[in-house]
Motif scaffolding. Structure first.
Motif, PDB file in Angstrom:
ATOM      1  N   MET A  41       0.829  -1.204   0.000  1.00  0.00           N
ATOM      2  CA  MET A  41       0.000   0.000   0.000  1.00  0.00           C
ATOM      3  C   MET A  41       0.871   1.265   0.000  1.00  0.00           C
ATOM      4  SD  MET A  41      -2.883   1.425  -0.162  1.00  0.00           S
ATOM      5  CE  MET A  41      -3.914  -0.044  -0.065  1.00  0.00           C
ATOM      6  N   ARG A  42       1.951   1.247   0.797  1.00  0.00           N
ATOM      7  CA  ARG A  42       2.827   2.415   0.852  1.00  0.00           C
ATOM      8  C   ARG A  42       3.452   2.697  -0.509  1.00  0.00           C
ATOM      9  NH1 ARG A  42       4.371   0.237   5.993  1.00  0.00           N
ATOM     10  NH2 ARG A  42       6.243  -0.695   5.101  1.00  0.00           N
ATOM     11  N   ARG A  43       3.934   1.642  -1.169  1.00  0.00           N
ATOM     12  CA  ARG A  43       4.542   1.831  -2.497  1.00  0.00           C
ATOM     13  C   ARG A  43       3.514   2.359  -3.501  1.00  0.00           C
ATOM     14  NH1 ARG A  43       6.600  -3.523  -1.344  1.00  0.00           N
ATOM     15  NH2 ARG A  43       8.699  -3.391  -0.461  1.00  0.00           N
ATOM     16  N   THR A  44       2.300   1.838  -3.409  1.00  0.00           N
ATOM     17  CA  THR A  44       1.245   2.259  -4.331  1.00  0.00           C
ATOM     18  C   THR A  44       0.909   3.732  -4.143  1.00  0.00           C
ATOM     19  OG1 THR A  44       0.297   0.022  -4.321  1.00  0.00           O
ATOM     20  CG2 THR A  44      -1.121   1.826  -5.078  1.00  0.00           C
ATOM     21  N   VAL A  45       0.729   4.145  -2.875  1.00  0.00           N
ATOM     22  CA  VAL A  45       0.391   5.540  -2.592  1.00  0.00           C
ATOM     23  C   VAL A  45       1.522   6.470  -3.024  1.00  0.00           C
ATOM     24  CG1 VAL A  45      -0.118   7.212  -0.777  1.00  0.00           C
ATOM     25  CG2 VAL A  45      -1.165   4.945  -0.710  1.00  0.00           C
ATOM     26  N   ALA A  46       2.769   6.069  -2.757  1.00  0.00           N
ATOM     27  CA  ALA A  46       3.918   6.888  -3.157  1.00  0.00           C
ATOM     28  C   ALA A  46       3.948   7.076  -4.672  1.00  0.00           C
ATOM     29  CB  ALA A  46       5.215   6.251  -2.669  1.00  0.00           C
ATOM     30  N   ALA A  47       3.736   5.988  -5.401  1.00  0.00           N
ATOM     31  CA  ALA A  47       3.745   6.069  -6.863  1.00  0.00           C
ATOM     32  C   ALA A  47       2.630   6.987  -7.366  1.00  0.00           C
ATOM     33  CB  ALA A  47       3.589   4.676  -7.468  1.00  0.00           C
ATOM     34  N   ILE A  48       1.432   6.855  -6.793  1.00  0.00           N
ATOM     35  CA  ILE A  48       0.310   7.712  -7.191  1.00  0.00           C
ATOM     36  C   ILE A  48       0.623   9.174  -6.891  1.00  0.00           C
ATOM     37  CG2 ILE A  48      -2.101   8.293  -6.684  1.00  0.00           C
ATOM     38  CD1 ILE A  48      -2.563   5.309  -6.101  1.00  0.00           C
ATOM     39  N   GLY A  49       1.241   9.427  -5.736  1.00  0.00           N
ATOM     40  CA  GLY A  49       1.575  10.790  -5.353  1.00  0.00           C
ATOM     41  C   GLY A  49       2.527  11.464  -6.324  1.00  0.00           C
ATOM     42  N   PHE A  50       3.601  10.777  -6.686  1.00  0.00           N
ATOM     43  CA  PHE A  50       4.570  11.357  -7.609  1.00  0.00           C
ATOM     44  C   PHE A  50       3.980  11.525  -9.009  1.00  0.00           C
ATOM     45  CE2 PHE A  50       7.717   9.848  -4.427  1.00  0.00           C
ATOM     46  CZ  PHE A  50       8.373  11.058  -4.230  1.00  0.00           C
ATOM     47  N   MET A  51       3.145  10.577  -9.434  1.00  0.00           N
ATOM     48  CA  MET A  51       2.511  10.702 -10.749  1.00  0.00           C
ATOM     49  C   MET A  51       1.536  11.878 -10.781  1.00  0.00           C
ATOM     50  SD  MET A  51       1.881   6.814 -12.193  1.00  0.00           S
ATOM     51  CE  MET A  51       1.001   6.222 -10.753  1.00  0.00           C
ATOM     52  N   THR A  52       0.802  12.093  -9.669  1.00  0.00           N
ATOM     53  CA  THR A  52      -0.131  13.215  -9.614  1.00  0.00           C
ATOM     54  C   THR A  52       0.614  14.541  -9.641  1.00  0.00           C
ATOM     55  OG1 THR A  52      -1.653  11.862  -8.305  1.00  0.00           O
ATOM     56  CG2 THR A  52      -2.020  14.237  -8.298  1.00  0.00           C
ATOM     57  N   ALA A  53       1.714  14.641  -8.885  1.00  0.00           N
ATOM     58  CA  ALA A  53       2.527  15.861  -8.903  1.00  0.00           C
ATOM     59  C   ALA A  53       3.061  16.117 -10.318  1.00  0.00           C
ATOM     60  CB  ALA A  53       3.680  15.738  -7.916  1.00  0.00           C
ATOM     61  N   ALA A  54       3.556  15.064 -10.972  1.00  0.00           N
ATOM     62  CA  ALA A  54       4.074  15.204 -12.335  1.00  0.00           C
ATOM     63  C   ALA A  54       2.979  15.660 -13.294  1.00  0.00           C
ATOM     64  CB  ALA A  54       4.662  13.881 -12.805  1.00  0.00           C
ATOM     65  N   TYR A  55       1.772  15.136 -13.102  1.00  0.00           N
ATOM     66  CA  TYR A  55       0.639  15.513 -13.957  1.00  0.00           C
ATOM     67  C   TYR A  55       0.385  17.016 -13.879  1.00  0.00           C
ATOM     68  CZ  TYR A  55      -4.304  16.060 -15.246  1.00  0.00           C
ATOM     69  OH  TYR A  55      -5.488  16.485 -15.796  1.00  0.00           O
ATOM     70  N   PHE A  56       0.385  17.576 -12.665  1.00  0.00           N
ATOM     71  CA  PHE A  56       0.105  18.997 -12.516  1.00  0.00           C
ATOM     72  C   PHE A  56       1.292  19.866 -12.926  1.00  0.00           C
ATOM     73  CE2 PHE A  56      -3.477  17.534  -9.923  1.00  0.00           C
ATOM     74  CZ  PHE A  56      -4.470  18.352 -10.426  1.00  0.00           C
ATOM     75  N   PHE A  57       2.521  19.352 -12.786  1.00  0.00           N
ATOM     76  CA  PHE A  57       3.669  20.099 -13.309  1.00  0.00           C
ATOM     77  C   PHE A  57       3.549  20.230 -14.826  1.00  0.00           C
ATOM     78  CE2 PHE A  57       6.133  19.271  -9.326  1.00  0.00           C
ATOM     79  CZ  PHE A  57       6.568  20.573  -9.119  1.00  0.00           C
ATOM     80  N   VAL A  58       3.163  19.133 -15.485  1.00  0.00           N
ATOM     81  CA  VAL A  58       2.994  19.165 -16.939  1.00  0.00           C
ATOM     82  C   VAL A  58       1.859  20.112 -17.315  1.00  0.00           C
ATOM     83  CG1 VAL A  58       2.325  17.796 -18.953  1.00  0.00           C
ATOM     84  CG2 VAL A  58       3.958  16.868 -17.307  1.00  0.00           C
ATOM     85  N   GLN A  59       0.738  20.024 -16.577  1.00  0.00           N
ATOM     86  CA  GLN A  59      -0.398  20.903 -16.854  1.00  0.00           C
ATOM     87  C   GLN A  59      -0.015  22.377 -16.716  1.00  0.00           C
ATOM     88  OE1 GLN A  59      -3.926  20.347 -17.539  1.00  0.00           O
ATOM     89  NE2 GLN A  59      -3.124  18.396 -18.254  1.00  0.00           N
ATOM     90  N   ASN A  60       0.738  22.695 -15.660  1.00  0.00           N
ATOM     91  CA  ASN A  60       1.065  24.098 -15.384  1.00  0.00           C
ATOM     92  C   ASN A  60       2.133  24.679 -16.291  1.00  0.00           C
ATOM     93  OD1 ASN A  60      -0.765  24.105 -13.309  1.00  0.00           O
ATOM     94  ND2 ASN A  60       0.676  24.665 -11.711  1.00  0.00           N
ATOM     95  N   TYR A  61       3.149  23.865 -16.606  1.00  0.00           N
ATOM     96  CA  TYR A  61       4.320  24.422 -17.269  1.00  0.00           C
ATOM     97  C   TYR A  61       4.510  23.983 -18.719  1.00  0.00           C
ATOM     98  CZ  TYR A  61       5.372  25.690 -12.482  1.00  0.00           C
ATOM     99  OH  TYR A  61       5.286  26.214 -11.208  1.00  0.00           O
ATOM    100  N   ALA A  62       3.685  23.037 -19.182  1.00  0.00           N
ATOM    101  CA  ALA A  62       3.848  22.578 -20.552  1.00  0.00           C
ATOM    102  C   ALA A  62       2.554  22.750 -21.353  1.00  0.00           C
ATOM    103  CB  ALA A  62       4.284  21.108 -20.583  1.00  0.00           C
ATOM    104  N   MET A  63       1.466  22.138 -20.873  1.00  0.00           N
ATOM    105  CA  MET A  63       0.230  22.139 -21.648  1.00  0.00           C
ATOM    106  C   MET A  63      -0.564  23.436 -21.485  1.00  0.00           C
ATOM    107  SD  MET A  63      -1.018  18.197 -21.059  1.00  0.00           S
ATOM    108  CE  MET A  63      -2.422  18.417 -22.152  1.00  0.00           C
ATOM    109  N   HIS A  64      -0.734  23.863 -20.229  1.00  0.00           N
ATOM    110  CA  HIS A  64      -1.525  25.059 -19.966  1.00  0.00           C
ATOM    111  C   HIS A  64      -0.761  25.959 -19.002  1.00  0.00           C
ATOM    112  CE1 HIS A  64      -4.819  22.964 -21.891  1.00  0.00           C
ATOM    113  NE2 HIS A  64      -4.657  21.948 -21.041  1.00  0.00           N
ATOM    114  N   PRO A  65       0.265  26.635 -19.462  1.00  0.00           N
ATOM    115  CA  PRO A  65       1.068  27.476 -18.551  1.00  0.00           C
ATOM    116  C   PRO A  65       0.210  28.484 -17.798  1.00  0.00           C
ATOM    117  CG  PRO A  65       2.088  27.306 -20.713  1.00  0.00           C
ATOM    118  CD  PRO A  65       0.721  26.708 -20.837  1.00  0.00           C
ATOM    119  N   VAL A  66       0.468  28.581 -16.486  1.00  0.00           N
ATOM    120  CA  VAL A  66      -0.254  29.546 -15.657  1.00  0.00           C
ATOM    121  C   VAL A  66       0.283  30.942 -15.933  1.00  0.00           C
ATOM    122  CG1 VAL A  66      -0.830  30.213 -13.317  1.00  0.00           C
ATOM    123  CG2 VAL A  66      -0.612  27.793 -13.889  1.00  0.00           C
ATOM    124  N   ARG A  67      -0.613  31.875 -16.273  1.00  0.00           N
ATOM    125  CA  ARG A  67      -0.192  33.251 -16.562  1.00  0.00           C
ATOM    126  C   ARG A  67      -0.758  34.201 -15.508  1.00  0.00           C
ATOM    127  NH1 ARG A  67      -1.326  31.204 -21.739  1.00  0.00           N
ATOM    128  NH2 ARG A  67       0.462  31.278 -23.162  1.00  0.00           N
TER     129      ARG A  67
END
Length: 266
Positions: free
Chosen positions: A240-266
């Motif tokens: 469970m710990r490994r699963t949650v950790a993996a989900i956490g890092f993937m979610t952070a990466a998703y929003f980094f991509v959303q903010n800085y690549a796909m839809h940059p925050v202005r």
């Protein structure tokens, strides 16, 4: 056919994410890693602001904490009135965190979001080895005053953002001499119920909750929270710990991509 599958996945993302967010919150924490991106994706086309999304996510996940609290009632019953100071500390910190969120602009919160998620994921990874080390600092004694003061500080973060707050609470327990895992889980659910519930009321009164998403999420998170708490002792914690950790890092990466690549925050 491919377009139909994508539409079905999009429609199912929020209910599935909400249910498993409730499960994760009652077992290990980190439920917002699932529910928050699902809610952002579902509400994006309607132009819902980032702060309203966070407020809605907080209100929606609170019933899952409440049902988890019911499942842990036997563990908590023996404490009686000793739980009152801990609950008050959680409520004060949670209210302050919610107050700060309501005064954060949508743009600023969206910019902070991936960093907050990354912090939560890192804290989750570190919380277990850190917790074992922190146990040595307590000297085998319980430091009740330190626990109360620390709970106010941690609950500010929980009221503001929530994700990863359970990991901070567990680390605080280790410092203050609470080491039994079942006791820690029960107290964690209690403090989360209060520190999330108080700002949730503030968000409702401020009119920042999107009820068209919130009710569905709340029902599913509540069901998931009860099931997760009920079967928490049967689940392999390491997996469970490994699963949650993996989900956490993937979610952070998703929003980094959303903010800085796909839809940059202005």
């Amino acid at each position: 056919m491919a377009e139909l599958i994508l539409q079905l996945l999009h429609l199912s993302w929020l209910p599935v994410g909400s249910f498993f967010a409730g499960v994760l919150n009652s077992i290990a924490g980190g439920g917002s890693f699932l529910s928050l991106p699902a809610l952002f994706a579902s509400s994006a086309a309607l132009g819902v602001g980032a702060v309203a999304v966070q407020a809605t996510n907080t209100v929606a996940l609170w019933p899952g904490q409440l049902t988890g609290l019911v499942a842990f009632r036997k563990e908590l019953r023996e404490y009686g009135w000793e739980l009152l100071p801990l609950g008050i500390a959680s409520g004060i910190g949670g209210w302050l965190g919610g107050f700060l969120l309501l005064r954060t602009g949508n743009r600023m919160f969206r910019e902070l979001l991936p960093w907050l998620l990354l912090f939560a994921a890192v804290m989750f990874v570190l919380s277990f080895p850190l917790g074992r080390w922190l146990q040595t600092l307590s000297g085998g004694k319980r430091h009740s005053k330190l626990l109360i003061a620390g709970m106010v500080v941690v609950s500010v973060y929980v009221g503001y953002f929530g994700a990863g707050g359970g990991f901070l609470v567990m680390a605080l327990f280790g410092i203050c001499g609470v080491h039994d895992i079942h006791e820690m889980n029960a107290l964690k659910v209690l403090t989360a119920t209060v520190s999330i519930g108080i700002p949730a009321v503030s968000f409702v009164l401020a009119g920042r909750v999107e009820w068209r998403f919130c009710l569905e999420m709340a029902i599913l998170a509540a069901i998931g929270g009860y099931i997760g708490a009920h079967y928490s002792r049967l689940i392999n914690q390491a997996i469970m710990r490994r699963t949650v950790a993996a989900i956490g890092f993937m979610t952070a990466a998703y929003f980094f991509v959303q903010n800085y690549a796909m839809h940059p925050v202005r």
